[in-house]
Design a protein around this motif. Structure first.
Motif, PDB file in Angstrom:
ATOM      1  N   GLY A 554       0.782  -1.229   0.000  1.00 30.96           N
ATOM      2  CA  GLY A 554       0.000   0.000   0.000  1.00 30.96           C
ATOM      3  C   GLY A 554       0.809   1.271   0.000  1.00 30.96           C
ATOM      4  O   GLY A 554       0.256   2.363   0.174  1.00 30.96           O
ATOM      5  N   VAL A 555       2.125   1.185  -0.176  1.00 34.26           N
ATOM      6  CA  VAL A 555       2.954   2.402  -0.243  1.00 34.26           C
ATOM      7  C   VAL A 555       2.465   3.283  -1.396  1.00 34.26           C
ATOM      8  O   VAL A 555       2.202   2.786  -2.501  1.00 34.26           O
ATOM      9  N   ASP A 556       2.353   4.578  -1.138  1.00 37.90           N
ATOM     10  CA  ASP A 556       1.717   5.494  -2.089  1.00 37.90           C
ATOM     11  C   ASP A 556       2.687   6.299  -2.939  1.00 37.90           C
ATOM     12  O   ASP A 556       2.308   6.764  -4.024  1.00 37.90           O
ATOM     13  N   ALA A 557       3.895   6.531  -2.455  1.00 34.47           N
ATOM     14  CA  ALA A 557       4.810   7.422  -3.164  1.00 34.47           C
ATOM     15  C   ALA A 557       6.236   6.973  -2.912  1.00 34.47           C
ATOM     16  O   ALA A 557       6.528   6.293  -1.920  1.00 34.47           O
ATOM     17  N   TRP A 558       7.126   7.402  -3.815  1.00 35.27           N
ATOM     18  CA  TRP A 558       8.507   6.902  -3.820  1.00 35.27           C
ATOM     19  C   TRP A 558       9.494   8.033  -3.623  1.00 35.27           C
ATOM     20  O   TRP A 558       9.480   9.021  -4.352  1.00 35.27           O
ATOM     21  N   TRP A 559      10.349   7.829  -2.644  1.00 38.25           N
ATOM     22  CA  TRP A 559      11.413   8.792  -2.357  1.00 38.25           C
ATOM     23  C   TRP A 559      12.710   8.170  -2.869  1.00 38.25           C
ATOM     24  O   TRP A 559      13.303   7.314  -2.226  1.00 38.25           O
ATOM     25  N   MET A 560      13.135   8.596  -4.058  1.00 40.39           N
ATOM     26  CA  MET A 560      14.314   8.020  -4.703  1.00 40.39           C
ATOM     27  C   MET A 560      15.538   8.820  -4.289  1.00 40.39           C
ATOM     28  O   MET A 560      15.953   9.779  -4.955  1.00 40.39           O
ATOM     29  N   ASP A 561      16.118   8.417  -3.180  1.00 40.30           N
ATOM     30  CA  ASP A 561      17.252   9.134  -2.603  1.00 40.30           C
ATOM     31  C   ASP A 561      18.548   8.750  -3.328  1.00 40.30           C
ATOM     32  O   ASP A 561      18.634   7.719  -4.002  1.00 40.30           O
ATOM     33  N   ALA A 562      19.558   9.604  -3.192  1.00 44.79           N
ATOM     34  CA  ALA A 562      20.917   9.325  -3.670  1.00 44.79           C
ATOM     35  C   ALA A 562      20.953   8.980  -5.157  1.00 44.79           C
ATOM     36  O   ALA A 562      21.764   8.173  -5.602  1.00 44.79           O
ATOM     37  N   SER A 563      20.091   9.633  -5.946  1.00 48.42           N
ATOM     38  CA  SER A 563      19.914   9.241  -7.344  1.00 48.42           C
ATOM     39  C   SER A 563      20.876   9.944  -8.290  1.00 48.42           C
ATOM     40  O   SER A 563      20.611  10.061  -9.478  1.00 48.42           O
ATOM     41  N   PRO A 611      -2.342   0.765 -13.766  1.00 51.05           N
ATOM     42  CA  PRO A 611      -2.349   1.833 -14.779  1.00 51.05           C
ATOM     43  C   PRO A 611      -3.065   3.109 -14.383  1.00 51.05           C
ATOM     44  O   PRO A 611      -2.761   4.164 -14.937  1.00 51.05           O
ATOM     45  N   ASN A 612      -3.985   3.043 -13.443  1.00 51.04           N
ATOM     46  CA  ASN A 612      -4.788   4.242 -13.194  1.00 51.04           C
ATOM     47  C   ASN A 612      -4.549   4.859 -11.830  1.00 51.04           C
ATOM     48  O   ASN A 612      -5.355   5.656 -11.350  1.00 51.04           O
ATOM     49  N   ASN A 613      -3.439   4.510 -11.196  1.00 52.44           N
ATOM     50  CA  ASN A 613      -3.097   5.128  -9.915  1.00 52.44           C
ATOM     51  C   ASN A 613      -1.912   6.053 -10.125  1.00 52.44           C
ATOM     52  O   ASN A 613      -0.849   5.619 -10.558  1.00 52.44           O
ATOM     53  N   ARG A 614      -2.074   7.317  -9.819  1.00 55.35           N
ATOM     54  CA  ARG A 614      -1.043   8.306 -10.137  1.00 55.35           C
ATOM     55  C   ARG A 614       0.270   8.018  -9.413  1.00 55.35           C
ATOM     56  O   ARG A 614       0.295   7.705  -8.228  1.00 55.35           O
ATOM     57  N   VAL A 615       1.331   8.173 -10.166  1.00 53.31           N
ATOM     58  CA  VAL A 615       2.684   7.985  -9.638  1.00 53.31           C
ATOM     59  C   VAL A 615       3.146   9.291  -9.006  1.00 53.31           C
ATOM     60  O   VAL A 615       2.891  10.379  -9.535  1.00 53.31           O
ATOM     61  N   PHE A 616       3.846   9.175  -7.875  1.00 56.00           N
ATOM     62  CA  PHE A 616       4.553  10.332  -7.299  1.00 56.00           C
ATOM     63  C   PHE A 616       5.959   9.893  -6.926  1.00 56.00           C
ATOM     64  O   PHE A 616       6.133   8.962  -6.140  1.00 56.00           O
ATOM     65  N   ILE A 617       6.936  10.577  -7.501  1.00 56.58           N
ATOM     66  CA  ILE A 617       8.346  10.293  -7.228  1.00 56.58           C
ATOM     67  C   ILE A 617       9.009  11.567  -6.723  1.00 56.58           C
ATOM     68  O   ILE A 617       8.881  12.630  -7.349  1.00 56.58           O
ATOM     69  N   LEU A 618       9.702  11.469  -5.613  1.00 52.43           N
ATOM     70  CA  LEU A 618      10.551  12.551  -5.116  1.00 52.43           C
ATOM     71  C   LEU A 618      11.990  12.097  -5.271  1.00 52.43           C
ATOM     72  O   LEU A 618      12.365  11.023  -4.802  1.00 52.43           O
ATOM     73  N   THR A 619      12.799  12.901  -5.947  1.00 54.09           N
ATOM     74  CA  THR A 619      14.155  12.475  -6.268  1.00 54.09           C
ATOM     75  C   THR A 619      15.151  13.586  -5.955  1.00 54.09           C
ATOM     76  O   THR A 619      14.846  14.764  -6.126  1.00 54.09           O
ATOM     77  N   ARG A 620      16.341  13.170  -5.504  1.00 56.45           N
ATOM     78  CA  ARG A 620      17.347  14.155  -5.114  1.00 56.45           C
ATOM     79  C   ARG A 620      18.095  14.714  -6.309  1.00 56.45           C
ATOM     80  O   ARG A 620      18.726  15.769  -6.212  1.00 56.45           O
ATOM     81  N   SER A 621      18.078  13.991  -7.408  1.00 58.49           N
ATOM     82  CA  SER A 621      18.755  14.458  -8.599  1.00 58.49           C
ATOM     83  C   SER A 621      17.791  14.381  -9.767  1.00 58.49           C
ATOM     84  O   SER A 621      16.769  13.694  -9.711  1.00 58.49           O
ATOM     85  N   TYR A 622      18.135  15.078 -10.857  1.00 59.62           N
ATOM     86  CA  TYR A 622      17.134  15.305 -11.904  1.00 59.62           C
ATOM     87  C   TYR A 622      17.858  15.621 -13.197  1.00 59.62           C
ATOM     88  O   TYR A 622      18.942  16.206 -13.190  1.00 59.62           O
ATOM     89  N   GLY A 625      13.898  16.140 -19.126  1.00 65.03           N
ATOM     90  CA  GLY A 625      12.910  15.146 -19.499  1.00 65.03           C
ATOM     91  C   GLY A 625      12.313  14.389 -18.337  1.00 65.03           C
ATOM     92  O   GLY A 625      11.309  13.691 -18.493  1.00 65.03           O
ATOM     93  N   GLN A 626      12.887  14.535 -17.159  1.00 63.54           N
ATOM     94  CA  GLN A 626      12.437  13.731 -16.020  1.00 63.54           C
ATOM     95  C   GLN A 626      11.042  14.118 -15.557  1.00 63.54           C
ATOM     96  O   GLN A 626      10.361  13.339 -14.897  1.00 63.54           O
ATOM     97  N   GLN A 627      10.602  15.323 -15.920  1.00 66.58           N
ATOM     98  CA  GLN A 627       9.260  15.756 -15.529  1.00 66.58           C
ATOM     99  C   GLN A 627       8.182  14.825 -16.092  1.00 66.58           C
ATOM    100  O   GLN A 627       7.110  14.685 -15.503  1.00 66.58           O
ATOM    101  N   ARG A 628       8.468  14.149 -17.214  1.00 64.20           N
ATOM    102  CA  ARG A 628       7.441  13.283 -17.815  1.00 64.20           C
ATOM    103  C   ARG A 628       7.212  12.012 -16.995  1.00 64.20           C
ATOM    104  O   ARG A 628       6.245  11.290 -17.248  1.00 64.20           O
ATOM    105  N   TYR A 629       8.051  11.765 -16.015  1.00 60.77           N
ATOM    106  CA  TYR A 629       7.933  10.576 -15.178  1.00 60.77           C
ATOM    107  C   TYR A 629       7.351  10.893 -13.795  1.00 60.77           C
ATOM    108  O   TYR A 629       7.633  10.185 -12.820  1.00 60.77           O
ATOM    109  N   SER A 630       6.536  11.938 -13.697  1.00 62.56           N
ATOM    110  CA  SER A 630       5.898  12.313 -12.427  1.00 62.56           C
ATOM    111  C   SER A 630       6.921  12.488 -11.318  1.00 62.56           C
ATOM    112  O   SER A 630       6.726  12.048 -10.181  1.00 62.56           O
ATOM    113  N   ALA A 631       8.021  13.134 -11.644  1.00 61.69           N
ATOM    114  CA  ALA A 631       9.109  13.310 -10.682  1.00 61.69           C
ATOM    115  C   ALA A 631       9.147  14.749 -10.167  1.00 61.69           C
ATOM    116  O   ALA A 631       9.082  15.698 -10.947  1.00 61.69           O
TER     117      ALA A 631
END
Length: 954
Positions: A554-563, A611-622, A625-631
């Protein structure tokens, strides 16, 4: 060059060549499907090169230049979307004397057939931007790890008064890069390199390159000893470095001459005195510096620990950074050739590893003062996209047409996020969630930072059962409290992890760090490495692991650290490149793109799984084009210091003006000085004040998230409920929810119209040059002028109100004329926020979470002084049905001349859409100065059922 018409220059060159008997041959060209190829061979006025001009749209042209007869690059672009559509209404190629013209409906691209220089003009022939001539150093053959490429350079002629923005996120408090700055585009904790430049002249340059790139003033930095150095004793050739006990400064351990200060990386630590405990040392550098040049010099510092710098007795900087996470700053200083300047640097190293480097940049020579350049370590060609528009938003729209739209983030992501480093147990996170609900402090999202796994099992994504005995139940409990959970997922796997062998056997890991035996800092220290997201199978495997261990819980969002990837913060670039070896090609070529490919795998994995659940990614680096990946990006491990808070303002604005709209920072700062751990009374009050100011600022960002090291960052752990700081933090959390309709509509505008939420003032006031370099103010959407307070004890701050608008205080409605600087009130509890005349601002009721109840009742504040419009957007909030057209909008327009507000007919529909609602309308004007904190006075109420209606407000 761009001051003159290119045809005139080429004709002059032709005449000169004839007069001296040189060949007058020109380049040859051939038309292509969407442009032209121009070849220069054996000309005395040009390097041998092929230039390709490719019209993508009427307002976008790609330029590719490479050594002659080298095949055109055919590698698949990581930046430009596969679904790119050409939109060209007209296209022609013609020559006139020595100039070739490629014309579209919007642009004229003029290329000198003698030099290869390109000038971009609008359809009326007005020059927008011109290239500097390519020389022999434009393409320098290089290679790395069996990969051959060119080191590339390209300069552009810019105007003295234009504003230049973008380039990612940098911690230098610089807003306008048209000032001789040197900017390094690379991924590093707190630094984000984005190869997109945006101009106030309404053009953009997407530098289509993935390698480490220097932008702006690309000349190499000088070491310290390029100055004439004089010791404090008056001897030439060095500064005096004195190492003493910091608590007993008279107890000098060592005094030695130092003429180069270069302790940048772990491999430099041996240069420091090895018989001194640096963590207890106070190091003084004293003497004089004398430059051989006259003009503006820039001193570049990299440092950890405490650092103060005085020049000629004047304190220039007072900084702090924790030892493992070195920071940077610059000092600009006017100097005259041969004129000595006293310098004193006080350095208190912080920890066993200590970092300090000092280099400098000499004044720009006259011939480079109006030049902006790019220099990349690796690429197949000089390759860039020129994008033109009527305004900067249109230019950013062109950038997103190339690199992808930014999806609408979930509605719940616009609520408040609470985080800390870190919730160590299930009990801790559950107790914090319960406390928020008990105190009725609004919250939507709680964050589980790293090390929820067993110590050795980094990369497994398994919860440590001794500390998190029932993670499924914990997540369900949070959901029952109407909270979402974001969890930290590193692209890192320990050698002792339960998943290491499988990933290693499949060839999905970078093995070098394992063979080097480099250990991390957890427990006994573990050898580890990162997975390779440049392989589709590895991306899928990494997502499958996340899905099985986390998403299914049930985790809802992703914190992609050290990316970055941050294999280790303080190893040299050479070592990082050796460790990071993507399957797609060499690390030198692809250095900046790891975060892009990492986000791609997570986004595509979740959308394929659900397919129909919105993705949320928080990332330390960017990367581009990364905006297209809900980052969304956050600004990394910044310090809990006033100067770091101020630095974030320009960092966030320029990141947003890089075409990447979702940005935030750790409200409160991440790294904490020891004086705040067990604070004295005055330190405690500073801590509370600083966090309060940070919360106030964070409320006006795409993501409002408090986070940091100890002390804990929840409002109730910062101050008691009777404290003014606590009251202010809760006020701004509540305000965040009242602004939900406004903020979510901005998110929709960001997707549908390629809008930018965090706006440099030059975006909306391009004719007002006073706005070009302001680095501590910004617009949040079209209406709100946000002015964070970043000085301890300040109860006022200077605010520039841009021209061609009136401005109203958000809280009380007091009006001010634009085109002036005021000393705005900034009491402890509030930061100055002003609303632009000609705005419509919807304010909702208080909510405990974004989905508590539909926003059936809104107060519309209409700000007089100009015509106004606003489009209210709504959808289901958590799925992708909006991509299928399932959403609703209501347009509001205000005509100043007759004082009439028109509420348009509701357009569209979606499941759960409100059919009936109430709008309270308040006109804010010189005659009715009311704000969101003052009694509304005269207001009118409209009961709306979806049909257009108008009301007269004055």
């Amino acid at each position: 060059m761009c001051k003159l018409h290119l045809t005139i220059l080429c004709s002059l060159l032709f005449t000169v060549l004839q007069a001296i008997g040189q060949s007058a041959d020109r380049a040859t060209y051939q038309k292509t499907d969407h442009g032209v190829k121009i070849s220069f061979a054996g000309l005395p006025t040009s390097v041998d090169q092929d230039i390709y001009l490719d019209a993508i749209r009427d307002d976008i042209v790609r330029v590719t230049a490479l050594p002659i007869n080298v095949p055109f690059p055919t590698r698949e672009s990581l930046i430009v979307v596969d679904s790119l559509h050409r939109l060209i209404h007209s296209l022609s190629v013609e020559t006139e004397r020595d100039t070739l013209y490629l014309r579209t409906a919007s642009l004229v691209v003029a290329t000198c057939l003698r030099t290869g220089q390109i000038v971009f003009k609008d359809k009326n022939g007005q020059t927008i931007l011109g290239e500097r001539k390519r020389e022999s150093n434009s393409f320098r053959p290089e290679s790395y790890n069996g990969d051959s490429f060119y080191a590339l350079e390209q300069g552009f002629e810019i105007e003295e008064n234009e504003g230049l923005y973008g380039l990612g996120q940098h911690q230098n408090a610089v807003m306008n890069y048209n000032n001789g700055r040197r900017v390094t585009l690379l991924q590093y904790n707190t630094e984000i390199g984005m190869p997109f430049l945006l101009s106030s002249k309404n053009y953009g340059l997407l530098w289509h390159n993935y390698a480490i790139t220097t932008a702006g003033d690309i000349r190499p930095l000088h070491p310290l000893n390029a100055f004439k150095l004089t010791s404090k004793e008056g001897l030439d050739g060095w500064l005096t470095a004195t190492y003493a006990h910091r608590d007993h400064p008279d107890s000098v351990w060592l005094s030695r001459p130092e003429s180069i200060i270069d302790y940048s990386y772990l491999t430099d630590q041996h240069k420091l005195p090895n018989d001194i405990t640096l963590a207890k040392a106070k190091v003084l550098y004293e003497g004089q510096i004398t430059s051989p040049y006259t003009g503006l010099h820039r001193l570049h510092f990299k440092y950890s620990g405490y650092m103060k710098v005085w020049i000629d007795g004047e304190l220039q900087e007072d900084r702090w950074r924790e030892s493992w996470n070195a920071g940077t700053f610059e000092i600009a200083k006017e100097m005259k050739s041969g004129e000595p300047h006293d310098i004193r640097i006080e350095w208190l190293p912080d920890g066993g590893e200590s970092y300090f480097t000092l280099n400098w940049q000499s004044p720009l020579p006259e011939e480079l003062k109006h030049t902006f350049s790019f220099a990349s370590e690796a690429g197949d060609a000089i390759d860039y996209y020129f994008i033109h528009g009527k305004h900067m938003d249109e230019v950013i729209s062109g950038y997103r047409a190339l690199s992808g739209k930014a999806p609408i983030m979930p509605l719940w992501s616009f609520g408040f996020w609470q985080s800390r480093e870190r919730y160590k147990t299930q009990q801790e996170i559950e107790e914090v969630a319960q406390e928020f609900r008990k105190r009725r402090i609004p919250i939507d999202n709680i964050v589980q930072d790293w090390s929820y796994w067993a110590e050795h099992d980094w990369g497994s994504h398994d919860f440590d059962k001794t500390r998190f005995p029932d993670p499924d139940g914990m997540i369900q409990d949070l959901h029952d409290k109407n909270m979402r959970i974001m969890i930290s997922v590193w692209p890192k796997i320990n050698e002792e992890s339960s998943v290491y062998q499988d990933f290693n056997d499949r060839g999905w890991l970078y093995p070098r760090n394992i063979y080097d035996g480099r250990k991390d800092w957890i427990g006994k220290g573990y050898t580890s490495t990162f997975y390779d997201p440049f392989q589709q199978e590895a991306r899928q495997g990494f997502w499958d692991l996340m899905n099985e261990k986390l998403y299914k819980k049930g985790v809802d969002a992703w914190w992609m650290d050290a990316s970055e990837p941050d294999v280790h913060s303080n190893i040299s670039l050479a070592e990082r490149k050796a460790v990071f070896q993507p399957a797609l090609g060499s690390s030198v070529r692809y250095y900046n793109t790891f975060p892009l490919m990492n986000a791609k795998g997570i986004y595509e994995g979740q959308r394929q799984t659900d397919p129909n659940n919105r993705v949320f990614i928080l990332t330390r680096s960017y990367f581009a084009g990364q905006q297209r990946y809900s980052a969304a990006a956050w600004s990394g491990d910044i310090a809990s210091r006033w100067h770091d808070m101020k630095d974030q303002i320009a960092a966030g604005i320029n990141f947003s003006m890089s075409g990447t709209p979702y940005w935030t920072m750790d409200a409160g700062g991440f790294l904490v000085e020891k004086r705040f751990h067990k604070p004295q009374a005055q330190d405690l009050e500073e801590w509370r004040e600083m966090n309060t100011r940070w919360y106030q600022y964070g409320a006006f960002l795409p993501m409002f998230r408090a986070h940091g090291q100890f002390p804990f960052r929840e409002p109730f752990n910062i101050a008691g409920e009777d404290h003014q700081g606590y009251k202010s933090m809760v006020y701004y959390i509540n305000l965040r929810y009242k602004l939900l309709a406004y903020n979510y509509s901005l998110a929709a505008k960001t997707f549908f119209d390629d809008y930018t939420m965090i706006r440099g003032l030059a975006m909306d006031f391009p004719q007002d040059r006073e706005t070009y370099a302001l680095n501590d103010q910004y617009l949040w959407g079209p209406a709100l002028l946000v002015n964070p307070v970043t000085e301890k004890g300040a109860i006022q701050r200077s605010v520039y109100l841009p021209k061609d608008a009136d401005w109203y205080d958000l809280y009380q409605g007091t009006s001010f004329k634009g085109g002036q600087t005021i000393q705005a009130d900034a009491p402890y509890e509030r930061i100055p926020v002003f609303v632009r005349s000609g705005s419509i601002l919807p304010i909702g009721k208080e909510l405990q979470y974004t989905g508590e109840h539909p926003q059936h009742e809104l107060t519309l504040y209409v700000y007089d002084g100009a015509d106004a419009s606003f489009e209210l957007y709504e959808d289901e909030g958590d799925n992708y049905n909006y991509e299928k057209g399932q959403y609703g909008t209501i347009a509001f327009t205000y005509e100043q001349a007759n004082g009439t507000l028109t509420i348009g007919e509701r357009v569209g529909k979606f499941a759960g859409m409100l059919k009936n609602r109430v709008f309270h309308v308040v006109l804010v004007s010189d005659q009715n100065q009311v704000g969101i904190d003052s009694p509304q006075g005269n207001r009118k109420t409209v009961r709306y059922r979806g049909k257009a209606t108008s009301i007269v407000l004055k």
